[in-house]
Design a protein around this motif. Sequence first.
Motif, short mmCIF file in Angstrom:
data_model
loop_
_atom_site.label_atom_id
_atom_site.label_comp_id
_atom_site.label_asym_id
_atom_site.label_seq_id
_atom_site.Cartn_x
_atom_site.Cartn_y
_atom_site.Cartn_z
N ASP A 26 -10.40 -36.00 38.15
CA ASP A 26 -10.50 -35.12 37.00
C ASP A 26 -11.98 -34.88 36.74
O ASP A 26 -12.75 -35.82 36.57
CB ASP A 26 -9.86 -35.76 35.76
N SER A 37 -15.81 -25.70 27.30
CA SER A 37 -15.62 -25.78 28.75
C SER A 37 -16.33 -24.62 29.45
O SER A 37 -16.32 -23.49 28.97
CB SER A 37 -14.12 -25.74 29.09
N VAL A 39 -16.92 -22.58 33.28
CA VAL A 39 -16.19 -22.28 34.51
C VAL A 39 -17.04 -22.66 35.72
O VAL A 39 -18.23 -22.35 35.78
CB VAL A 39 -15.84 -20.77 34.58
N ASP A 41 -16.57 -23.27 40.22
CA ASP A 41 -15.68 -22.99 41.34
C ASP A 41 -15.78 -24.10 42.38
O ASP A 41 -16.83 -24.32 42.98
CB ASP A 41 -16.03 -21.64 41.97
N ARG A 46 -7.70 -27.37 40.77
CA ARG A 46 -6.71 -26.81 39.87
C ARG A 46 -7.19 -26.94 38.43
O ARG A 46 -7.72 -27.98 38.04
CB ARG A 46 -5.37 -27.53 40.03
N THR A 47 -6.98 -25.91 37.65
CA THR A 47 -7.40 -25.93 36.25
C THR A 47 -6.34 -26.62 35.40
O THR A 47 -5.15 -26.32 35.51
CB THR A 47 -7.62 -24.50 35.73
N GLN A 48 -6.78 -27.55 34.58
CA GLN A 48 -5.87 -28.27 33.69
C GLN A 48 -6.12 -27.80 32.26
O GLN A 48 -7.23 -27.93 31.73
CB GLN A 48 -6.09 -29.78 33.79
N GLN A 49 -5.08 -27.26 31.64
CA GLN A 49 -5.21 -26.75 30.29
C GLN A 49 -5.02 -27.87 29.27
O GLN A 49 -4.26 -28.81 29.48
CB GLN A 49 -4.16 -25.65 30.04
#
Length: 208
Positions: A26, A37, A39, A41, A46-49
């Motif tokens: 994580d 947060s 961004v 790359d 995987r993006t965790q909401q």
Amino acid sequence: MDPTKKYFQRIKSRFDDVLDEPVEFDIGYYDKNTGSSLVFDIPGARTQQTALAVRKIPGALVPCISEKFLKANKQSEDWVEQAQELFEWIGLASNGSQAIIGNVSDPAVCAYSVPEPSIPADLEITTINGLLSPESILSAVEELIIEAQTSKKNFFVCVWGHEDAPISWGNSEHSFLISGENMYAQAYIPQQDRCVTFQACCPWDTFS
């Protein structure tokens, strides 16, 4: 962890030469000033909401936090006992335990009594689940403080971190020891302009 130290180089070599199986991590990337947060790359990431949930416990018994407790000698046995009872209650409340509605006397489960004196109240428990930055937690608490100053109601905060990143280590590097605590709890009393923070410490904590 300092990349210039030998300890870092030894760990890095294990990742490069020995630990060749894929492992999930994580990773959080935040603005250092706002805590929001950012961004970034990374291939395969995987993006965790962040998940938000609200539940209510009507008719819960809430311990009264007296001015005497807030100003008492924190080394006394009475203060320590009251603090431990309040810490336990905060944990039960944050987990939505039905034990705080009334006394639990089933010996097959447990025997728990809400610390006295207490008052009945309808609790609202808001849970935010995700990889949060310290700044975002502080921002949420500041909003609660503003609301509590108007409502004159106490509120409680519990924060849990990853088990392999104990907050009780402070800014110290990770060592081969695995002890440490990854949670803390706070009780805010706006009428007295006070906050009580609870943090358990293990024997090998370098920060404690």
